[in-house]
Design a protein around this motif. Sequence first.
Motif, PDB file in Angstrom:
ATOM      1  N   CYS A  67     -19.690  -3.574  11.513  1.00  0.00           N
ATOM      2  CA  CYS A  67     -18.248  -3.835  11.556  1.00  0.00           C
ATOM      3  C   CYS A  67     -17.826  -4.740  10.408  1.00  0.00           C
ATOM      4  O   CYS A  67     -16.830  -4.485   9.720  1.00  0.00           O
ATOM      5  N   GLU A  68     -18.587  -5.810  10.183  1.00  0.00           N
ATOM      6  CA  GLU A  68     -18.216  -6.760   9.152  1.00  0.00           C
ATOM      7  C   GLU A  68     -18.442  -6.218   7.746  1.00  0.00           C
ATOM      8  O   GLU A  68     -17.734  -6.588   6.803  1.00  0.00           O
ATOM      9  N   MET A  69     -19.418  -5.326   7.583  1.00  0.00           N
ATOM     10  CA  MET A  69     -19.605  -4.698   6.274  1.00  0.00           C
ATOM     11  C   MET A  69     -18.345  -3.926   5.872  1.00  0.00           C
ATOM     12  O   MET A  69     -17.955  -3.897   4.698  1.00  0.00           O
ATOM     13  N   ILE A  70     -17.704  -3.307   6.861  1.00  0.00           N
ATOM     14  CA  ILE A  70     -16.459  -2.578   6.605  1.00  0.00           C
ATOM     15  C   ILE A  70     -15.271  -3.530   6.596  1.00  0.00           C
ATOM     16  O   ILE A  70     -14.433  -3.503   5.692  1.00  0.00           O
ATOM     17  N   ASN A  71     -15.211  -4.400   7.588  1.00  0.00           N
ATOM     18  CA  ASN A  71     -14.055  -5.278   7.771  1.00  0.00           C
ATOM     19  C   ASN A  71     -13.901  -6.286   6.635  1.00  0.00           C
ATOM     20  O   ASN A  71     -12.782  -6.539   6.168  1.00  0.00           O
ATOM     21  N   SER A  72     -15.016  -6.872   6.196  1.00  0.00           N
ATOM     22  CA  SER A  72     -14.966  -7.902   5.154  1.00  0.00           C
ATOM     23  C   SER A  72     -15.376  -7.382   3.786  1.00  0.00           C
ATOM     24  O   SER A  72     -14.912  -7.900   2.769  1.00  0.00           O
ATOM     25  N   GLY A  73     -16.252  -6.366   3.778  1.00  0.00           N
ATOM     26  CA  GLY A  73     -16.798  -5.900   2.506  1.00  0.00           C
ATOM     27  C   GLY A  73     -16.020  -4.774   1.852  1.00  0.00           C
ATOM     28  O   GLY A  73     -16.133  -4.582   0.636  1.00  0.00           O
ATOM     29  N   ILE A  74     -15.243  -4.009   2.633  1.00  0.00           N
ATOM     30  CA  ILE A  74     -14.510  -2.866   2.075  1.00  0.00           C
ATOM     31  C   ILE A  74     -13.006  -3.019   2.277  1.00  0.00           C
ATOM     32  O   ILE A  74     -12.231  -2.879   1.336  1.00  0.00           O
ATOM     33  N   GLN A  75     -12.584  -3.296   3.503  1.00  0.00           N
ATOM     34  CA  GLN A  75     -11.163  -3.299   3.850  1.00  0.00           C
ATOM     35  C   GLN A  75     -10.299  -4.142   2.904  1.00  0.00           C
ATOM     36  O   GLN A  75      -9.266  -3.657   2.416  1.00  0.00           O
ATOM     37  N   PRO A  76     -10.662  -5.399   2.596  1.00  0.00           N
ATOM     38  CA  PRO A  76      -9.770  -6.202   1.739  1.00  0.00           C
ATOM     39  C   PRO A  76      -9.591  -5.618   0.339  1.00  0.00           C
ATOM     40  O   PRO A  76      -8.561  -5.861  -0.300  1.00  0.00           O
ATOM     41  N   LEU A  77     -10.572  -4.857  -0.139  1.00  0.00           N
ATOM     42  CA  LEU A  77     -10.529  -4.335  -1.506  1.00  0.00           C
ATOM     43  C   LEU A  77      -9.740  -3.040  -1.624  1.00  0.00           C
ATOM     44  O   LEU A  77      -9.514  -2.552  -2.734  1.00  0.00           O
ATOM     45  N   GLN A  78      -9.316  -2.483  -0.495  1.00  0.00           N
ATOM     46  CA  GLN A  78      -8.503  -1.270  -0.522  1.00  0.00           C
ATOM     47  C   GLN A  78      -7.100  -1.520   0.019  1.00  0.00           C
ATOM     48  O   GLN A  78      -6.310  -0.595   0.172  1.00  0.00           O
ATOM     49  N   ASN A  79      -6.812  -2.785   0.295  1.00  0.00           N
ATOM     50  CA  ASN A  79      -5.510  -3.150   0.841  1.00  0.00           C
ATOM     51  C   ASN A  79      -4.397  -2.686  -0.101  1.00  0.00           C
ATOM     52  O   ASN A  79      -4.473  -2.860  -1.316  1.00  0.00           O
ATOM     53  N   SER A  80      -3.361  -2.096   0.456  1.00  0.00           N
ATOM     54  CA  SER A  80      -2.303  -1.495  -0.363  1.00  0.00           C
ATOM     55  C   SER A  80      -1.619  -2.522  -1.264  1.00  0.00           C
ATOM     56  O   SER A  80      -1.254  -2.217  -2.406  1.00  0.00           O
ATOM     57  N   ARG A  81      -1.448  -3.753  -0.771  1.00  0.00           N
ATOM     58  CA  ARG A  81      -0.815  -4.790  -1.596  1.00  0.00           C
ATOM     59  C   ARG A  81      -1.674  -5.119  -2.809  1.00  0.00           C
ATOM     60  O   ARG A  81      -1.164  -5.286  -3.920  1.00  0.00           O
ATOM     61  N   LEU A  82      -2.996  -5.203  -2.615  1.00  0.00           N
ATOM     62  CA  LEU A  82      -3.893  -5.504  -3.725  1.00  0.00           C
ATOM     63  C   LEU A  82      -3.908  -4.355  -4.730  1.00  0.00           C
ATOM     64  O   LEU A  82      -3.850  -4.576  -5.952  1.00  0.00           O
ATOM     65  N   VAL A  83      -4.008  -3.129  -4.205  1.00  0.00           N
ATOM     66  CA  VAL A  83      -4.040  -1.962  -5.088  1.00  0.00           C
ATOM     67  C   VAL A  83      -2.794  -1.913  -5.960  1.00  0.00           C
ATOM     68  O   VAL A  83      -2.865  -1.700  -7.186  1.00  0.00           O
ATOM     69  N   GLN A  84      -1.631  -2.148  -5.354  1.00  0.00           N
ATOM     70  CA  GLN A  84      -0.374  -2.113  -6.098  1.00  0.00           C
ATOM     71  C   GLN A  84      -0.304  -3.246  -7.123  1.00  0.00           C
ATOM     72  O   GLN A  84       0.135  -3.051  -8.258  1.00  0.00           O
ATOM     73  N   GLN A  85      -0.789  -4.429  -6.740  1.00  0.00           N
ATOM     74  CA  GLN A  85      -0.681  -5.577  -7.626  1.00  0.00           C
ATOM     75  C   GLN A  85      -1.585  -5.442  -8.847  1.00  0.00           C
ATOM     76  O   GLN A  85      -1.216  -5.872  -9.948  1.00  0.00           O
ATOM     77  N   ILE A  86      -2.776  -4.856  -8.659  1.00  0.00           N
ATOM     78  CA  ILE A  86      -3.671  -4.654  -9.801  1.00  0.00           C
ATOM     79  C   ILE A  86      -2.987  -3.790 -10.852  1.00  0.00           C
ATOM     80  O   ILE A  86      -3.013  -4.096 -12.055  1.00  0.00           O
ATOM     81  N   THR A  87      -2.372  -2.721 -10.400  1.00  0.00           N
ATOM     82  CA  THR A  87      -1.689  -1.817 -11.333  1.00  0.00           C
ATOM     83  C   THR A  87      -0.504  -2.503 -11.999  1.00  0.00           C
ATOM     84  O   THR A  87      -0.322  -2.414 -13.227  1.00  0.00           O
ATOM     85  N   GLU A  88       0.287  -3.221 -11.218  1.00  0.00           N
ATOM     86  CA  GLU A  88       1.487  -3.859 -11.768  1.00  0.00           C
ATOM     87  C   GLU A  88       1.142  -4.998 -12.708  1.00  0.00           C
ATOM     88  O   GLU A  88       1.716  -5.124 -13.802  1.00  0.00           O
ATOM     89  N   ASP A  89       0.186  -5.864 -12.316  1.00  0.00           N
ATOM     90  CA  ASP A  89      -0.147  -7.035 -13.136  1.00  0.00           C
ATOM     91  C   ASP A  89      -0.793  -6.655 -14.466  1.00  0.00           C
ATOM     92  O   ASP A  89      -0.717  -7.410 -15.438  1.00  0.00           O
TER      93      ASP A  89
ATOM     94  N   SER B 178      -6.114   0.627 -13.055  1.00  0.00           N
ATOM     95  CA  SER B 178      -5.663   1.397 -11.898  1.00  0.00           C
ATOM     96  C   SER B 178      -6.159   0.747 -10.614  1.00  0.00           C
ATOM     97  O   SER B 178      -7.375   0.635 -10.395  1.00  0.00           O
ATOM     98  N   GLY B 179      -5.210   0.332  -9.802  1.00  0.00           N
ATOM     99  CA  GLY B 179      -5.585  -0.236  -8.511  1.00  0.00           C
ATOM    100  C   GLY B 179      -6.279   0.779  -7.631  1.00  0.00           C
ATOM    101  O   GLY B 179      -7.208   0.438  -6.881  1.00  0.00           O
ATOM    102  N   GLU B 180      -5.867   2.032  -7.696  1.00  0.00           N
ATOM    103  CA  GLU B 180      -6.484   3.067  -6.875  1.00  0.00           C
ATOM    104  C   GLU B 180      -7.924   3.331  -7.306  1.00  0.00           C
ATOM    105  O   GLU B 180      -8.802   3.552  -6.465  1.00  0.00           O
ATOM    106  N   ALA B 181      -8.188   3.307  -8.598  1.00  0.00           N
ATOM    107  CA  ALA B 181      -9.558   3.489  -9.086  1.00  0.00           C
ATOM    108  C   ALA B 181     -10.436   2.320  -8.650  1.00  0.00           C
ATOM    109  O   ALA B 181     -11.606   2.497  -8.279  1.00  0.00           O
ATOM    110  N   PHE B 182      -9.866   1.111  -8.682  1.00  0.00           N
ATOM    111  CA  PHE B 182     -10.597  -0.072  -8.219  1.00  0.00           C
ATOM    112  C   PHE B 182     -10.964   0.070  -6.745  1.00  0.00           C
ATOM    113  O   PHE B 182     -12.108  -0.184  -6.341  1.00  0.00           O
ATOM    114  N   ALA B 183      -9.990   0.503  -5.925  1.00  0.00           N
ATOM    115  CA  ALA B 183     -10.241   0.655  -4.493  1.00  0.00           C
ATOM    116  C   ALA B 183     -11.268   1.740  -4.223  1.00  0.00           C
ATOM    117  O   ALA B 183     -12.163   1.573  -3.383  1.00  0.00           O
TER     118      ALA B 183
END
Length: 335
Positions: A215-237, A243-248
Amino acid sequence: HTVTGCSMRPGDLLGTGTISGSDPDSFGSMLELSWKAGGSLPLGSSGQSREFLEDGDTVRMTGRCKNADGVRIGFGSVEGLILPAGSVLSPDITPPMSTALDDNFSRPRFHSFCLFAFWRSTCTWRVRLALAAKGIQYQYVAVNLRKKENREACHCAVNPMMQVPTLEFTDADGSLVRLSQSLPIIEFLEEAFPASGHPLLPRDTMARARARQLCEMINSGIQPLQNSRLVQQITEDSGGAASGEAFAARAIREGLAAVESFARSCGASRASFLVGCGQPTVAELFLIPQLYNARKFGVELEAVCPTLLAIEEACLEIAWMQDAGPEKMPDATAE
């Protein structure tokens, strides 16, 4: 048994001595079918199974009946701990009791559940799966993340982090309770309703720890890195240079490869599920939504996690897993 001098006592566990035949097709009791921990026995398409009882296991029994008018009576949940033969129970030890009933043992302690959710939220999906597994009815309150309804004052009062899910319910004393974050919500449901529906945590201590690790491998290790706010911010900043989507997608691919490797070390397979206990656990509640999200980001799952895909296929054959799917939510939209 007692007429031959057997020293039976209240609470003793009995097993039949009948030998029905020499091959499994002729066996007529659970004792024969699970003799010497010979394997778990699947219970139809429910996703549950039963195994040979061992010292230290907890046996839970529930009973109820309902008439044609819908009136239901029952005795709640009764639990007992299996002790080695000849054990003497200390008077200081009290067997555990389910917290699912109030002090009168007549009605559920926790009731009137309400889930604040968004249909595409994988974190919310985990909680929907847990509610479906435990057979808990709830009101669904849609919070449209795309329209930023999570940032409105009314939702901030429910969830100060402006996130979903939030599970709201009433305690026996009438107080309103709100829990957020998927993992504590799921563990609360399992602990508050241990005898309801499908168990979400394995009995074995190591299997339980491994399920939580997955659960934590997914919850802490993957989920935060695919968060829509992060994905959008990588691209915008980056002004579009990154590409935020490529990063995710890269984070998901690497994370699922690690989950695949660990699950295989636990004996994972389509038949034994993620931690090798023969039925879905809390770990599958995190896996199914994550695989869905991986496809959204275009990850080639067949090459990354074939074992996880086989387990996903087995899970999606289970009715309560199907009922919690995002496309069945009232706020689902065609895409």
